[in-house]
Design a protein around this motif. Structure first.
Motif, mmCIF file in Angstrom:
data_model
loop_
_atom_site.group_PDB
_atom_site.id
_atom_site.type_symbol
_atom_site.label_atom_id
_atom_site.label_comp_id
_atom_site.label_asym_id
_atom_site.label_seq_id
_atom_site.Cartn_x
_atom_site.Cartn_y
_atom_site.Cartn_z
ATOM 1 N N TYR A 104 34.633 44.186 38.007
ATOM 2 C CA TYR A 104 35.100 42.950 37.388
ATOM 3 C C TYR A 104 35.681 42.015 38.451
ATOM 4 C CZ TYR A 104 37.860 39.722 34.568
ATOM 5 O OH TYR A 104 38.402 38.588 34.031
ATOM 6 N N LEU A 105 36.443 42.574 39.374
ATOM 7 C CA LEU A 105 37.019 41.791 40.467
ATOM 8 C C LEU A 105 35.920 41.085 41.248
ATOM 9 C CD1 LEU A 105 39.760 41.229 41.963
ATOM 10 C CD2 LEU A 105 39.148 43.128 43.451
ATOM 11 N N ILE A 106 34.854 41.787 41.519
ATOM 12 C CA ILE A 106 33.717 41.206 42.241
ATOM 13 C C ILE A 106 33.065 40.110 41.407
ATOM 14 C CG2 ILE A 106 31.419 41.730 43.174
ATOM 15 C CD1 ILE A 106 32.617 44.599 43.787
ATOM 16 N N THR A 107 32.937 40.340 40.119
ATOM 17 C CA THR A 107 32.309 39.376 39.214
ATOM 18 C C THR A 107 33.084 38.067 39.132
ATOM 19 O OG1 THR A 107 31.430 41.181 37.872
ATOM 20 C CG2 THR A 107 31.548 39.024 36.829
ATOM 21 N N ILE A 108 34.410 38.145 39.156
ATOM 22 C CA ILE A 108 35.229 36.937 38.978
ATOM 23 C C ILE A 108 35.609 36.262 40.286
ATOM 24 C CG2 ILE A 108 36.173 37.703 36.772
ATOM 25 C CD1 ILE A 108 38.805 38.369 38.386
ATOM 26 N N LEU A 109 35.207 36.812 41.410
ATOM 27 C CA LEU A 109 35.652 36.290 42.703
ATOM 28 C C LEU A 109 35.336 34.810 42.867
ATOM 29 C CD1 LEU A 109 36.976 36.687 45.428
ATOM 30 C CD2 LEU A 109 34.783 37.552 46.293
ATOM 31 N N ASP A 110 34.108 34.391 42.587
ATOM 32 C CA ASP A 110 33.740 32.986 42.787
ATOM 33 C C ASP A 110 34.536 32.052 41.882
ATOM 34 O OD1 ASP A 110 31.934 33.594 44.801
ATOM 35 O OD2 ASP A 110 30.218 33.681 43.439
ATOM 36 N N SER A 111 34.704 32.431 40.638
ATOM 37 C CA SER A 111 35.472 31.620 39.695
ATOM 38 C C SER A 111 36.935 31.543 40.109
ATOM 39 C CB SER A 111 35.346 32.205 38.287
ATOM 40 O OG SER A 111 36.254 31.613 37.409
ATOM 41 N N ALA A 112 37.497 32.686 40.492
ATOM 42 C CA ALA A 112 38.890 32.723 40.933
ATOM 43 C C ALA A 112 39.072 31.896 42.195
ATOM 44 C CB ALA A 112 39.337 34.159 41.159
ATOM 45 N N TYR A 113 38.101 31.969 43.093
ATOM 46 C CA TYR A 113 38.185 31.196 44.329
ATOM 47 C C TYR A 113 38.178 29.703 44.028
ATOM 48 C CZ TYR A 113 37.263 29.252 48.890
ATOM 49 O OH TYR A 113 37.353 28.503 50.041
ATOM 50 N N ASP A 114 37.332 29.275 43.128
ATOM 51 C CA ASP A 114 37.274 27.855 42.777
ATOM 52 C C ASP A 114 38.616 27.380 42.235
ATOM 53 O OD1 ASP A 114 35.744 25.334 42.333
ATOM 54 O OD2 ASP A 114 36.191 25.792 40.232
ATOM 55 N N THR A 115 39.220 28.170 41.372
ATOM 56 C CA THR A 115 40.531 27.821 40.835
ATOM 57 C C THR A 115 41.582 27.815 41.938
ATOM 58 O OG1 THR A 115 39.954 28.761 38.683
ATOM 59 C CG2 THR A 115 42.299 28.461 39.145
ATOM 60 N N ALA A 116 41.555 28.809 42.801
ATOM 61 C CA ALA A 116 42.519 28.897 43.905
ATOM 62 C C ALA A 116 42.368 27.702 44.849
ATOM 63 C CB ALA A 116 42.312 30.196 44.676
ATOM 64 N N ARG A 117 41.164 27.314 45.098
ATOM 65 C CA ARG A 117 40.888 26.167 45.971
ATOM 66 C C ARG A 117 41.492 24.887 45.382
ATOM 67 N NH1 ARG A 117 35.687 23.099 46.275
ATOM 68 N NH2 ARG A 117 35.713 22.068 48.310
#
Length: 146
Positions: A104-117
């Motif tokens: 799940y962590l791998i699956t959400i990485l891109d979405s989480a990164y966009d929010t973090a950015r």
């Protein structure tokens, strides 16, 4: 078949902690027929959602501070470092408790990164373009305590 509201049903609607205590008591004593199974199943499903939400939230905060750390080296602070350490520890603890969350962590990485950015942009006042458009952090790097 319609079911009359039991004390357990009312407790769930009106006092969540009491409902938990009563449900555990009934399960331990083998009173399975009086357990509010529908609510119990819903609660178990909710627990999984809360775990995933907590993992994503910690990942976003960790990524945001990693971005700020990398982009604004001259403004590095103990507060940022402490946040990196704390949120990394929380993620690692969650993965140790539930290793099945790693995919799940791998699956959400891109979405989480966009929010973090976007949050890093908001906190620093820098343009969004100051932060890499794509996540350059691997899961191993994100979880690296060294």
């Amino acid at each position: 078949m319609t079911q009359t509201r039991t004390t357990l049903d009312v407790a769930y609607d009106e006092d969540y902690q009491l409902w938990l205590q009563l449900t555990v008591q009934k399960l331990r004593s083998g009173e399975y027929e009086s357990v509010d199974w529908e609510c119990l199943i819903d609660e178990i499903e909710s627990m999984g959602k809360r775990d995933r939400h907590r993992l994503k939230s910690n990942l976003i905060i960790l990524l945001m501070h990693l971005l700020k750390w990398d982009v604004q080296a001259e403004k590095r602070s103990g507060s940022w470092e402490s946040s990196i350490i704390e949120h990394r520890r929380r993620i690692i603890d969650d993965l140790e408790d539930s290793p099945s969350l790693k995919p799940y962590l791998i699956t959400i990485l891109d979405s989480a990164y966009d929010t973090a950015r976007r949050r890093a942009k908001a906190e620093t006042g820098l343009p969004l373009q100051a932060f890499p458009a794509n996540c350059s952090y691997s899961i191993d790097k994100i979880l690296d305590n060294s």
